[in-house]
Design a protein around this motif. Structure first.
Motif, PDB file in Angstrom:
ATOM      1  N   GLN A 114       0.668  -1.019  -0.457  1.00  0.00           N
ATOM      2  CA  GLN A 114       0.334  -0.590  -0.276  1.00  0.00           C
ATOM      3  C   GLN A 114       0.960   1.365  -0.087  1.00  0.00           C
ATOM      4  OE1 GLN A 114      -2.698   0.985   3.527  1.00  0.00           O
ATOM      5  NE2 GLN A 114      -3.854   1.494   2.688  1.00  0.00           N
ATOM      6  N   LEU A 115       1.681   1.040   0.573  1.00  0.00           N
ATOM      7  CA  LEU A 115       2.669   2.503   0.764  1.00  0.00           C
ATOM      8  C   LEU A 115       3.277   2.655  -0.792  1.00  0.00           C
ATOM      9  CD1 LEU A 115       4.156   4.748   2.615  1.00  0.00           C
ATOM     10  CD2 LEU A 115       5.785   3.129   2.906  1.00  0.00           C
ATOM     11  N   HIS A 116       3.502   1.501  -1.512  1.00  0.00           N
ATOM     12  CA  HIS A 116       4.285   2.002  -3.065  1.00  0.00           C
ATOM     13  C   HIS A 116       3.386   2.363  -3.535  1.00  0.00           C
ATOM     14  CE1 HIS A 116       6.768   0.369  -6.005  1.00  0.00           C
ATOM     15  NE2 HIS A 116       5.811  -0.346  -6.528  1.00  0.00           N
ATOM     16  N   CYS A 117       2.268   1.168  -3.861  1.00  0.00           N
ATOM     17  CA  CYS A 117       0.998   2.289  -4.471  1.00  0.00           C
ATOM     18  C   CYS A 117       1.062   3.825  -3.868  1.00  0.00           C
ATOM     19  CB  CYS A 117      -0.055   1.347  -3.843  1.00  0.00           C
ATOM     20  SG  CYS A 117      -0.045  -0.410  -4.956  1.00  0.00           S
ATOM     21  N   ARG A 118       1.525   4.098  -2.864  1.00  0.00           N
ATOM     22  CA  ARG A 118       1.309   5.598  -2.156  1.00  0.00           C
ATOM     23  C   ARG A 118       2.111   6.132  -3.167  1.00  0.00           C
ATOM     24  NH1 ARG A 118      -2.270   5.586   3.601  1.00  0.00           N
ATOM     25  NH2 ARG A 118      -4.162   4.561   2.985  1.00  0.00           N
ATOM     26  N   MET A 119       3.595   6.031  -2.996  1.00  0.00           N
ATOM     27  CA  MET A 119       4.761   6.772  -3.357  1.00  0.00           C
ATOM     28  C   MET A 119       4.749   6.613  -4.800  1.00  0.00           C
ATOM     29  SD  MET A 119       6.835   7.239  -1.086  1.00  0.00           S
ATOM     30  CE  MET A 119       7.456   7.302   0.481  1.00  0.00           C
ATOM     31  N   MET A 120       3.258   6.165  -5.805  1.00  0.00           N
ATOM     32  CA  MET A 120       3.196   6.279  -7.150  1.00  0.00           C
ATOM     33  C   MET A 120       2.249   6.579  -7.401  1.00  0.00           C
ATOM     34  SD  MET A 120       5.988   3.845  -8.527  1.00  0.00           S
ATOM     35  CE  MET A 120       5.269   4.383  -9.858  1.00  0.00           C
ATOM     36  N   HIS A 134       2.394  14.237   4.882  1.00  0.00           N
ATOM     37  CA  HIS A 134       3.600  13.238   5.122  1.00  0.00           C
ATOM     38  C   HIS A 134       4.032  12.510   4.169  1.00  0.00           C
ATOM     39  CE1 HIS A 134       5.984  10.985   7.746  1.00  0.00           C
ATOM     40  NE2 HIS A 134       5.682  10.112   7.232  1.00  0.00           N
ATOM     41  N   LEU A 135       2.660  12.183   3.842  1.00  0.00           N
ATOM     42  CA  LEU A 135       3.201  11.509   2.187  1.00  0.00           C
ATOM     43  C   LEU A 135       3.892  12.236   1.516  1.00  0.00           C
ATOM     44  CD1 LEU A 135       3.435   9.134   0.449  1.00  0.00           C
ATOM     45  CD2 LEU A 135       1.265   9.970  -0.875  1.00  0.00           C
ATOM     46  N   GLU A 136       3.860  13.591   1.217  1.00  0.00           N
ATOM     47  CA  GLU A 136       4.221  15.049   0.330  1.00  0.00           C
ATOM     48  C   GLU A 136       5.804  15.418   0.775  1.00  0.00           C
ATOM     49  OE1 GLU A 136       3.277  20.469  -1.368  1.00  0.00           O
ATOM     50  OE2 GLU A 136       2.289  18.367  -0.066  1.00  0.00           O
ATOM     51  N   HIS A 137       5.832  15.319   1.922  1.00  0.00           N
ATOM     52  CA  HIS A 137       7.483  15.130   2.470  1.00  0.00           C
ATOM     53  C   HIS A 137       8.216  14.450   2.135  1.00  0.00           C
ATOM     54  CE1 HIS A 137      10.380  16.728   5.759  1.00  0.00           C
ATOM     55  NE2 HIS A 137      10.439  15.691   6.153  1.00  0.00           N
ATOM     56  N   GLN A 138       7.496  13.633   2.222  1.00  0.00           N
ATOM     57  CA  GLN A 138       8.487  11.676   1.962  1.00  0.00           C
ATOM     58  C   GLN A 138       8.957  12.069   0.581  1.00  0.00           C
ATOM     59  OE1 GLN A 138       5.885   8.611   3.344  1.00  0.00           O
ATOM     60  NE2 GLN A 138       7.627   8.436   4.989  1.00  0.00           N
ATOM     61  N   LEU A 139       7.738  12.060  -0.363  1.00  0.00           N
ATOM     62  CA  LEU A 139       8.378  11.919  -1.287  1.00  0.00           C
ATOM     63  C   LEU A 139       9.587  13.347  -1.994  1.00  0.00           C
ATOM     64  CD1 LEU A 139       4.751  12.061  -3.161  1.00  0.00           C
ATOM     65  CD2 LEU A 139       6.816   9.899  -3.344  1.00  0.00           C
ATOM     66  N   THR A 140       9.065  14.397  -1.094  1.00  0.00           N
ATOM     67  CA  THR A 140      10.040  16.189  -1.722  1.00  0.00           C
ATOM     68  C   THR A 140      11.805  14.850  -1.378  1.00  0.00           C
ATOM     69  OG1 THR A 140       8.159  17.293  -0.986  1.00  0.00           O
ATOM     70  CG2 THR A 140      10.622  18.096  -1.235  1.00  0.00           C
ATOM     71  N   GLU A 141      11.104  14.261   0.062  1.00  0.00           N
ATOM     72  CA  GLU A 141      12.865  14.238   0.166  1.00  0.00           C
ATOM     73  C   GLU A 141      13.447  12.952  -0.098  1.00  0.00           C
ATOM     74  OE1 GLU A 141      12.472  12.790   4.221  1.00  0.00           O
ATOM     75  OE2 GLU A 141      12.559  14.466   4.862  1.00  0.00           O
ATOM     76  N   GLY A 142      13.144  12.049  -1.326  1.00  0.00           N
ATOM     77  CA  GLY A 142      12.952  11.193  -2.318  1.00  0.00           C
ATOM     78  C   GLY A 142      13.907  11.033  -2.546  1.00  0.00           C
ATOM     79  N   ILE A 143      12.224  12.449  -4.088  1.00  0.00           N
ATOM     80  CA  ILE A 143      13.055  13.593  -4.776  1.00  0.00           C
ATOM     81  C   ILE A 143      14.602  13.896  -4.567  1.00  0.00           C
ATOM     82  CG2 ILE A 143      12.673  15.264  -7.073  1.00  0.00           C
ATOM     83  CD1 ILE A 143       9.316  14.428  -5.993  1.00  0.00           C
ATOM     84  N   LEU A 144      14.417  15.095  -3.676  1.00  0.00           N
ATOM     85  CA  LEU A 144      15.750  15.198  -3.209  1.00  0.00           C
ATOM     86  C   LEU A 144      17.139  14.519  -3.333  1.00  0.00           C
ATOM     87  CD1 LEU A 144      15.154  18.140  -0.807  1.00  0.00           C
ATOM     88  CD2 LEU A 144      15.502  18.301  -3.422  1.00  0.00           C
ATOM     89  N   THR A 145      17.466  13.213  -2.947  1.00  0.00           N
ATOM     90  CA  THR A 145      17.783  12.328  -2.887  1.00  0.00           C
ATOM     91  C   THR A 145      18.129  11.646  -4.179  1.00  0.00           C
ATOM     92  OG1 THR A 145      17.467  11.637  -0.739  1.00  0.00           O
ATOM     93  CG2 THR A 145      18.964  10.029  -1.950  1.00  0.00           C
ATOM     94  N   VAL A 146      17.396  11.532  -5.159  1.00  0.00           N
ATOM     95  CA  VAL A 146      17.218  11.211  -6.523  1.00  0.00           C
ATOM     96  C   VAL A 146      18.319  12.408  -7.527  1.00  0.00           C
ATOM     97  CG1 VAL A 146      16.176  10.542  -8.646  1.00  0.00           C
ATOM     98  CG2 VAL A 146      15.560   9.494  -7.041  1.00  0.00           C
TER      99      VAL A 146
END
Length: 220
Positions: A114-120, A134-146
């Motif tokens: 479910q978390l994977h689907c929400r990340m997508m 919170h999900l947006e914050h996680q995605l933003t951190e992930g994008i910055l890391t990428v």
């Protein structure tokens, strides 16, 4: 005198451990055989030694007993194995006691899916504003890391290209030096043969002049 009580813990001495394993394995298989004969029970015992060697006993056939065991419903109350009291061992349970752990792992797997689907960006229904933030914050951190990783890879590629370019320049410089060396080595040969070339040209010009005069006189 009575037999002393043995403390149940790992035997550190390898030889003693091997002797104890052989004796107790033989006794275990013997008891399993007696149990199957006396009580008309289907018994199967599987033992792996510390070195990975397999020992087994089955009252009928191992495949038949295992197949029958696998057909037991998971809702059945798990049976426990009673061990002799003098060994002070905790009762051991069959694989049905692992069902709660299996259920927990399945729930964890579903949660990760479910978390994977929400990340997508999928299955976002039912999330409140705080959860979406919170999900947006996680995605933003992930994008910055990428992005950081991508920049690092790009920098490494540029550095590799720069080193390759410097290598090519160095090879070109070596080739230029070799060509210049060949030119310098060929100059003395050209200088030594230059007077002969001048004399040959002078003789050729004199012959041409003489022929021209003769032809002029003949015409006159």
């Amino acid at each position: 005198m009575g037999r002393g009580k043995i403390e149940i813990k790992k035997i550190e001495n390898i030889n003693s451990r091997q002797v104890t394993f052989s004796k107790r394995r033989a006794g275990l298989l013997k008891k399993a055989k007696e149990l199957s004969i006396l009580c008309d029970a289907e018994v199967a015992v599987i033992v792996f030694s510390g070195t990975g060697r397999l020992y087994e006993f089955a009252s009928s056939s191992m495949e038949h007993v295992l197949a029958k065991y696998n057909k037991v419903p998971t809702t059945t109350e798990p049976a426990k194995v009673e061990i002799a009291a003098e060994h002070d061992l905790q009762p051991q349970v069959f694989k049905h006691d692992l069902q709660p752990e299996v259920n927990a792992l399945r729930a964890e797997l579903a949660k990760m899916h479910q978390l994977h689907c929400r990340m997508m960006g999928k299955d976002l229904e039912g999330l409140n504003f705080k959860e979406l933030q919170h999900l947006e914050h996680q995605l933003t951190e992930g994008i910055l890391t990428v992005k950081d990783t991508k920049e690092q890879v790009l920098f490494e590629q540029l550095e590799k290209s720069r080193l390759q370019e410097e290598k090519i320049k160095l090879e070109n410089q070596v080739l230029r030096e070799q060509i210049e060396e060949l030119r310098r080595s060929s100059r003395p040969y050209q200088e030594n043969h230059l007077p002969e070339k001048k004399n040959f040209l002078a003789s050729l010009n004199a012959v041409c002049d003489c022929r021209s005069k003769r032809e002029g006189n003949s015409d006159t």
